[in-house]
Design a protein around this motif. Structure first.
Motif, short mmCIF file in Angstrom:
data_model
loop_
_atom_site.label_atom_id
_atom_site.label_comp_id
_atom_site.label_asym_id
_atom_site.label_seq_id
_atom_site.Cartn_x
_atom_site.Cartn_y
_atom_site.Cartn_z
N ALA A 48 0.90 -1.11 0.07
CA ALA A 48 -0.02 -0.12 0.09
C ALA A 48 0.83 1.30 -0.08
N VAL A 52 0.11 3.86 -2.70
CA VAL A 52 -0.24 5.22 -2.33
C VAL A 52 0.70 6.42 -1.99
N GLN A 57 -3.12 7.15 4.65
CA GLN A 57 -4.18 6.53 3.30
C GLN A 57 -3.62 4.81 3.39
N SER A 58 -2.32 4.61 3.39
CA SER A 58 -1.86 3.34 3.26
C SER A 58 -2.06 2.46 4.46
N GLU A 60 -5.04 3.03 6.13
CA GLU A 60 -6.57 2.83 5.72
C GLU A 60 -6.54 1.78 4.60
N VAL A 61 -6.03 1.65 3.66
CA VAL A 61 -6.03 0.54 2.61
C VAL A 61 -5.57 -0.74 3.13
N GLU A 64 -8.34 -2.03 5.22
CA GLU A 64 -9.46 -2.44 4.37
C GLU A 64 -9.19 -3.79 3.74
N ARG A 94 -6.37 -2.68 -4.31
CA ARG A 94 -7.14 -1.74 -3.28
C ARG A 94 -6.42 -0.68 -3.46
N ALA A 95 -5.12 -0.44 -3.45
CA ALA A 95 -4.16 0.78 -3.23
C ALA A 95 -4.22 1.39 -4.47
N ARG A 98 -7.22 3.34 -4.55
CA ARG A 98 -7.41 4.42 -3.68
C ARG A 98 -6.70 5.50 -4.66
#
Length: 195
Positions: A48, A52, A57-58, A60-61, A64, A94-95, A98
């Motif tokens: 991530a 990202v 943010q990483s 959060e990823v 998730e 997912r990354a 994002r």
């Protein structure tokens, strides 16, 4: 950072046995998920961060992705690849999502700002142009004879027909037509309009 786990079959699983741990996670075993989390969270977070490039943010990823692994554990198929490969694939997707989402938001904001800026500029430019044209028209109207000025004003600002202008000014219609024609020619020349 590994946390101590209670003893049990899932607690002693080595990373090589993650497919067995994944089967236990698929059955809802929370301790097995704890082992899976400890084994895969660093890998998922690392992917991530590389994609990202923002630590918050990483994180959060990564969270998730780990939730996805918990929810979709039953979909894992050992013959399709290792658990780590599957987790890495999910993390990468997912990354990337994002990053795309963040870029789309920036693009939307920039487009909206450009539209607002352009609209504001166009409105100001239009107002200035209208004001300048209005001043020029008023200046040019002052250069007409009294009859021409009255006839043009009644026709173009009052919305009257030539016949109605003639009646309002108590002047013969042919005279009004001539004065209007001459007045409009003078206005055109004064305003620099070419035909």
């Amino acid at each position: 950072m590994n946390r101590p786990l209670p003893s049990g079959s899932a607690a002693h699983a080595a990373p090589a046995d993650l497919s067995e741990v994944m089967q236990q996670v698929a059955r809802g075993d929370k301790q097995a998920f704890s082992v899976l989390y400890d084994a895969l969270a660093p890998l998922v977070f690392g992917i991530a961060v590389k994609v990202v490039r923002d630590r918050a943010q990483s994180e959060e990823v990564a969270q998730e992705v780990m939730i996805d692994l918990w929810r979709q554990a039953a979909r894992y198929r050992p013959d399709a690849g290792s658990v780590a490969t599957w987790a890495a694939t999910v993390a990468h997707r997912r990354a990337v999502d994002r990053v795309r989402s963040a870029q789309a938001a920036v693009d939307r904001d920039n487009a909206q700002a450009a539209r607002e800026h352009r609209t504001a500029f166009d409105e100001v430019a239009e107002q200035v142009e209208t004001r300048l044209e209005g001043e020029q028209v008023r200046r040019c109207l002052r250069g007409l004879t009294e009859l021409q000025h009255q006839a043009v004003t009644l026709a173009y600002y009052g919305g009257l027909t030539y016949r109605e202008v003639a009646q309002a000014l108590r002047t013969p219609l042919p005279t009004i037509k001539t004065r209007m024609r001459d007045g409009l020619i003078r206005l055109r020349d004064c305003m620099g309009v070419t035909t």
